[in-house]
Design an enzyme around this catalytic site. Structure first.
Site, PDB file in Angstrom:
ATOM      1  N   ASP A  51       0.862  -1.179   0.000  1.00 44.15           N
ATOM      2  CA  ASP A  51       0.000   0.000   0.000  1.00 44.15           C
ATOM      3  C   ASP A  51       0.900   1.230   0.000  1.00 44.15           C
ATOM      4  O   ASP A  51       1.560   1.513   1.009  1.00 44.15           O
ATOM      5  CB  ASP A  51      -0.896   0.021   1.238  1.00 44.15           C
ATOM      6  CG  ASP A  51      -1.963  -1.078   1.230  1.00 44.15           C
ATOM      7  OD1 ASP A  51      -1.747  -2.107   0.546  1.00 44.15           O
ATOM      8  OD2 ASP A  51      -2.977  -0.925   1.929  1.00 44.15           O
ATOM      9  N   LYS A 110      -7.137   3.600  -2.680  1.00 38.89           N
ATOM     10  CA  LYS A 110      -7.449   3.494  -1.250  1.00 38.89           C
ATOM     11  C   LYS A 110      -7.677   4.886  -0.686  1.00 38.89           C
ATOM     12  O   LYS A 110      -6.989   5.834  -1.038  1.00 38.89           O
ATOM     13  CB  LYS A 110      -6.290   2.785  -0.548  1.00 38.89           C
ATOM     14  CG  LYS A 110      -6.410   2.646   0.957  1.00 38.89           C
ATOM     15  CD  LYS A 110      -5.216   1.865   1.498  1.00 38.89           C
ATOM     16  CE  LYS A 110      -5.134   1.892   3.011  1.00 38.89           C
ATOM     17  NZ  LYS A 110      -3.951   1.149   3.527  1.00 38.89           N
ATOM     18  N   LYS A 120     -10.310   0.300  -1.863  1.00 42.87           N
ATOM     19  CA  LYS A 120     -10.128  -0.069  -0.464  1.00 42.87           C
ATOM     20  C   LYS A 120     -10.491   1.105   0.427  1.00 42.87           C
ATOM     21  O   LYS A 120     -10.052   2.231   0.202  1.00 42.87           O
ATOM     22  CB  LYS A 120      -8.676  -0.488  -0.202  1.00 42.87           C
ATOM     23  CG  LYS A 120      -8.397  -0.816   1.275  1.00 42.87           C
ATOM     24  CD  LYS A 120      -6.978  -1.327   1.491  1.00 42.87           C
ATOM     25  CE  LYS A 120      -6.656  -1.507   2.963  1.00 42.87           C
ATOM     26  NZ  LYS A 120      -5.286  -2.027   3.197  1.00 42.87           N
TER      27      LYS A 120
END
Length: 233
Positions: free
Chosen positions: A89, A151, A180
């Site tokens: 990430d 995300k 996400k």
């Protein structure tokens, strides 16, 4: 619906001890979540603790501000992959996105995607600092650069995932790109509401509470749950 396989159990707080990380991995393994998301220095610990469980090891790059040089993000990503990370990430360069430097943002993401050598890359926008137009641009640049997820948040900014942002991000990218939600996903109701809006992965620290609630409902029990706020979480 397999709620557990939508959760990345988050172990990113700076004060966590190695024992805390091991306990978190034990929770992740026993609950069979999608992954743990650990600090870079904890990848080796998580890999050892989760061996044979099928739970993936995720970690972070350029975290939490996104403003390290691309060469550093690339070196970090390569080292994390060598240590056993299955997912990365990364935080995009928030300031460059806000400055309109789309080439820099794109190339920064693309370099990390290449360094990940086929591993899943999720791009954190940190929406609390962005306008809607900047969020859309960030999502589209992430897709163009080859990322697999967009995300919402690191969990360390003033705000986290909101229903409006999930809808916006889902609309900004093509169907193969996933969304996400992270930051404030603390209840099953919140997770389900955001899932309906288009999120398929959730960063959470309240993993056990969420899954216990889901199990209770599956048994026909109906615990009192908080109303989902209209404005966000």
């Amino acid at each position: 619906m397999n709620i557990a396989k939508m959760i990345d159990h988050s172990l990113l707080r700076p004060e966590l001890t190695t024992d805390d990380v091991r306990r978190g991995c034990e929770i992740a393994g026993s609950r069979q979540v999608a992954s743990v998301c650990v600090r870079p220095s904890d990848v080796g610990i998580a890999k050892a603790e989760l061996s044979g469980t099928g739970v993936l090891v995720g970690t972070v790059a350029g975290f939490p501000h996104g403003d390290t040089r691309t060469t550093i993000k690339v070196a970090e990503t390569r080292e994390l992959v060598e240590a056993g990370a299955d997912e990365v990430d990364m935080v995009l360069h928030i300031g460059r996105l806000r400055s309109g430097d789309t080439a820099y943002v794109h190339d920064d993401i693309a370099a990390v995607v290449a360094a990940a050598q086929g591993r899943i890359v999720k791009v954190i926008l940190e929406n609390a600092y962005l306008t809607d137009d900047e969020k859309i641009t960030g999502c589209r640049l992430a897709e163009q650069a080859g990322a697999h997820f967009v995300k919402t948040s690191t969990g360390f900014a003033p705000g986290g995932a909101t229903l409006a942002d999930i809808r916006l991000m889902r609309a900004a990218v093509s169907p193969p790109i996933k969304v996400k939600a992270a930051g404030g996903v603390r209840t099953l109701d919140t997770l389900l509401t955001l899932h309906e809006a288009g999120a398929t992965r959730f960063g959470a620290t309240a993993t056990e509470a969420i899954l216990d609630d889901h199990a209770a409902r599956e048994r026909g029990e109906h615990p009192t749950t908080a109303e989902v706020p209209a404005g966000g979480y």
